[in-house]
Design an enzyme around this catalytic site. Structure first.
Site, PDB file in Angstrom:
ATOM      1  N   GLU A 153       5.072  -0.538   3.745  1.00  0.00           N
ATOM      2  CA  GLU A 153       5.955  -1.119   4.645  1.00  0.00           C
ATOM      3  C   GLU A 153       7.371  -0.625   4.670  1.00  0.00           C
ATOM      4  OE1 GLU A 153       3.869  -5.494   5.787  1.00  0.00           O
ATOM      5  OE2 GLU A 153       5.851  -5.459   4.591  1.00  0.00           O
ATOM      6  N   CYS A 154       7.688  -0.181   5.906  1.00  0.00           N
ATOM      7  CA  CYS A 154       9.282   0.241   6.180  1.00  0.00           C
ATOM      8  C   CYS A 154       9.828   1.201   5.152  1.00  0.00           C
ATOM      9  CB  CYS A 154      10.119  -0.933   6.190  1.00  0.00           C
ATOM     10  SG  CYS A 154      11.497  -0.859   6.835  1.00  0.00           S
ATOM     11  N   GLY A 155      10.629   0.807   4.178  1.00  0.00           N
ATOM     12  CA  GLY A 155      10.945   1.963   3.218  1.00  0.00           C
ATOM     13  C   GLY A 155       9.719   2.523   2.425  1.00  0.00           C
ATOM     14  N   LEU A 202       6.944   3.231   3.936  1.00  0.00           N
ATOM     15  CA  LEU A 202       6.353   4.464   5.029  1.00  0.00           C
ATOM     16  C   LEU A 202       7.453   5.616   4.802  1.00  0.00           C
ATOM     17  CD1 LEU A 202       5.162   5.441   7.474  1.00  0.00           C
ATOM     18  CD2 LEU A 202       6.943   4.274   8.921  1.00  0.00           C
ATOM     19  N   SER A 262       3.477   1.383   8.226  1.00  0.00           N
ATOM     20  CA  SER A 262       4.357   1.293   9.355  1.00  0.00           C
ATOM     21  C   SER A 262       5.655   0.857   8.944  1.00  0.00           C
ATOM     22  CB  SER A 262       3.500   0.324  10.168  1.00  0.00           C
ATOM     23  OG  SER A 262       3.602  -1.056   9.719  1.00  0.00           O
TER      24      SER A 262
END
Length: 784
Positions: A336-338, A340, A425
């Site tokens: 998730e986020c970081g 990704l 994502s």
């Protein structure tokens, strides 16, 4: 009957008034008094809860009606505060500020009303005095469902200034429970995404100690606890992760969760759900750990600040390689986020994991806000059409080198990348609101055993099944080959001499004898190359035949994997191979995709100090031997060939290595004496003359026709497949079709044992039309 839980909500008229300072200060001060304090945060914030956990020595909790649903707020509060003497709930933004356009959904006031909690209002009085009383009065009367029960004045410039505000508040009837002077020593520094997480600040413990002392001195803690006790009993059931998910097997597979300074974002309930689903959650630090925990069967890379620690993360090459290999091997991975960004080839100007053909760079604008998301296709976390709510919070932007299957479809467009073993994502989701995500991930973790590198199609071709699993030419051997094999038995009384076979093969490819090494099949060639050197960074380009990878692993090497992707038609991109790779193994045509890589692309893999092994085991099954490197001379180039499949002699292990004479000589020194049998040597001689070359081309053209017929039939049925050139077809038939075909008398090669593929793919050997008709009939039944 309700549950007694003393509690209060810390709120403010707007951001910047000091909610976090007051909430954390109260938690620290009350904890210092010996109370068991439970910290909670309204909204999707990850950073403030880190300070809560440090102050209370309990897991941090979030309460967000948008992310988990309003009906779960009370159960989650009761779960998080179990065993606590008091719960302190820090609000978000201004008291009534929530999701835009929603009438205040997910605001501090919304959570205060849902939990029937009294509100302690924090007011920064540094820029006004009596006016603050008007603001407090307005807030107190705005919504009868929200009760402001006390006020703490923050950043008082002087005692006289504070007295003025206290006097103005008197007629309103809301007591002032504390006055905090300006004290820069307890301010928390911030960066591009807000406050710096507690885990990243070495002085966080000292700051909390000063806060506790400050609050003991300037806040009426007895009055605060009395206010919390005014909260009515809470009506509702306690959230139980064990009631939301189940364990798919009796074992406890390990899920490695990224932590440390670079990865600080994660919801506590996510990991409680994974434990309830039978997983062993183990924290790893990508900054300092060199390997994943033993037995890792799942990876969770949450958010954080990998862009801040990019250089340090890049310097830990051992851990980068461990993650890259695990993702390529199909270890179920959520990012998730970081997370990704970390999986990308680069983060800013430095190296990332390289599991994704993408780069992450800082963006001038912050992306922030709630999102509605839909799963566009089945993936590791969701099924096609599943809808979730989530939150974005990042200042990086990921750019993919080529189109990728997105993880989510957002109103703004596609987000991330996903497949059966990876879901990466920018969207943060709270799994307490969607326990099916945790269940789906945990099920994949329980089911993961790793690609079986030793699985071969002959295991699937069983008596009673029509064989489309083994890539052996479906036809009789030529009479002259059978005669040569039988004649070789006359020499069985003597040890075999490979000289004549070596010379025949050299003539066949226009090389010198010193550039050829007969081997006991391609498998011996792979074993020799694996033991040729103490490889520093061997790379196998997948999906491809797993024999070279297995040989390298057996020789004690840690193997890096570079994946070719279905979205890019499994094309090879030499730039994705790490610069420091000293051995690169690639198939051409690749088994199982059938993709024939251009010779020029393969030449781009060559460089000083690197050995490139090209496995051309099926190239003679393509008319004209296109894109072959078998007759070329390049330093560091090796080519492996096999006679097994094209000449229908799997029981006669006949293969050979071609290439760099120095490497050929080194491999020969490792070879066990007389490893190549007399029949295999006889086959090499017989299959190298002009008669054999003519027959080989006829067989290749026949195979091309059969492949064309099979491809047309698959197109007619809407079955996706790879437009390759080999004597087999990689088709995406869907889950369960492999088994259904077996039940209908057809054996095809399962593809989930090839790194980078999953159970929706099968490899189908091309066969004569009368066989193919039976396959298609069974496929029609399986697809119904």
């Amino acid at each position: 009957m309700g549950t007694s839980l003393p509690r209060l909500v810390v709120a403010a008229p707007a951001s910047g008034h000091g909610k976090t300072t007051v909430a954390v200060g109260l938690m620290a001060a009350l904890s210092a008094r010996g109370l068991r304090v439970s910290g909670h945060k309204v909204g999707p914030d990850y950073i403030d809860p880190g300070y809560h956990a440090l102050a209370t020595r309990r897991p941090a909790r979030n309460l967000d009606p948008y992310l988990v649903g309003a009906d779960r707020i009370v159960p989650l509060l009761l779960h998080g505060a179990s065993g606590a003497d008091v719960a302190v709930i820090e609000g978000v933004m201004g008291l009534f500020d929530g999701r835009l356009g929603s009438g205040g959904e997910a605001s501090t006031a919304h959570v205060a009303a849902l939990t029937a909690s009294p509100v302690l209002l924090v007011v920064d009085i540094s820029h006004a005095s009596r006016t603050h009383a008007a603001v407090v009065a307005g807030l107190a009367g705005f919504d009868p469902a929200v009760r402001i029960a006390g006020v703490v004045l923050n950043k008082a410039g002087s005692a006289r200034h504070a007295d003025e505000v206290v006097a103005a508040l008197g007629p309103i009837g809301i007591p002032v429970l504390g006055v905090l002077p300006r004290d820069a020593e307890v301010e928390t520094p911030s960066r591009h995404l807000g406050l710096i997480p507690a885990a990243e600040r070495d002085e966080s413990g000292a700051v909390l100690e000063r806060l506790a002392q400050l609050f003991e001195q300037h806040v009426n803690l007895d009055a605060v606890t009395a206010l919390a006790r005014q909260a009515p009993d809470v009506a509702g059931a306690v959230w139980d992760p064990c009631a939301e998910v189940r364990a798919a097997s009796p074992g406890r597979p390990v899920v490695a969760v990224a932590g440390g300074r670079a990865f600080t974002f994660g919801y506590t309930e996510t990991f409680e759900l994974l434990r309830a689903a039978g997983c062993e959650v183990v924290c790893v630090d990508p900054l300092t750990d060199s390997a994943l925990p033993a037995g890792t069967a799942g990876i969770y890379l949450g958010g954080g600040f990998p862009e801040v620690y990019a250089s340090e993360l890049a310097s830990n090459t051992a851990f980068l390689g461990a993650i890259r290999e695990a993702v390529a091997a199909g270890v179920p991975t959520v990012a998730e986020c970081g997370g990704l960004a970390y999986l990308c080839r680069s983060v800013g100007e430095v190296a990332g994991v390289g599991a994704l053909a993408a780069g992450a760079k800082m963006s001038p604008r912050l992306t922030l806000g709630y999102r509605n998301a839909t799963a566009p296709a089945d993936s590791l976390l969701a099924r096609a059409g599943d809808q979730v709510t989530g939150h974005e919070f990042h200042r990086t932007r990921v750019t993919f080198d080529r189109p990728a299957d997105p993880a989510w479809q957002l109103p703004e467009g596609p987000d991330g990348v996903a497949g059966p073993s990876l879901h990466a994502s920018y969207l943060h989701t709270h799994w307490a609101g969607y326990p099916r995500l945790a269940q789906r991930f945990a099920d994949a973790v329980h089911a993961f055993t790793g690609p079986d590198l030793h699985h071969h199609g002959d295991v699937e071709a069983r008596p009673g099944l029509l064989d489309f699993a083994v890539n052996v030419y479906a036809g009789p051997r030529p009479d002259w080959l059978d005669a040569a094999l039988h004649a070789s038995l006359d020499d069985a009384a003597s040890y075999p001499d490979s000289a004549a076979a070596r010379d025949a093969l050299a003539a066949r490819h226009g090389l010198l004898g010193a550039e050829v090494l007969p081997t006991a099949g391609a498998s011996e060639a792979f074993d020799l190359v694996a033991r040729l050197r103490r490889w520093r960074r061997p790379v196998v380009i997948h999906p491809q035949y797993t024999g070279p990878h297995a040989a390298l692993t057996a020789a004690g090497h840690n193997v890096d994997v570079v994946l070719c992707h279905a979205a890019d038609d499994f094309a090879l991109h030499p730039s994705e191979v790490p610069d420091d790779a000293d051995l690169v193994v690639v198939g051409n045509p690749t088994n199982p995709t059938g993709v024939l890589h251009p010779a020029e692309t393969l030449r781009r893999l060559l460089r000083p100090g690197r050995v490139v092994l090209v496995d051309e085991a099926f190239l003679d099954a393509i008319p004209g031997d296109p894109e072959t490197l078998s007759g070329e001379r390049h330093p560091g180039l090796l080519v492996s060939r096999s006679l097994t499949k094209h000449w229908s002699i799997p029981g006669v292990r006949a293969g050979y290595l071609l290439g760099d004479p120095g490497l050929i000589a080194a491999a020969a020194r490792l070879q066990i004496p007389w490893s190549v049998s007399a029949p295999a040597l006889a086959a090499m001689i017989s299959c190298s003359d002009e008669r054999a070359l003519t027959e080989s081309d006829l067989r290749a053209k026949q195979l091309a026709l059969w492949r064309s017929d099979l491809g047309a039939a698959l197109i007619a049925r809407g079955v996706p497949f790879v437009a390759g050139a080999a004597p087999y077809v990689l088709a995406r038939v869907g889950d369960g079709v492999h088994t259904a075909l077996r039940e209908n008398g057809i054996a095809v090669r399962r593809a989930d044992t090839f790194p980078g593929l999953d159970a929706t793919w099968v490899r189908i050997a091309v066969r004569p039309p009368e066989w193919t008709d039976q396959l298609l009939s069974a496929l029609d039944r399986a697809l119904r």
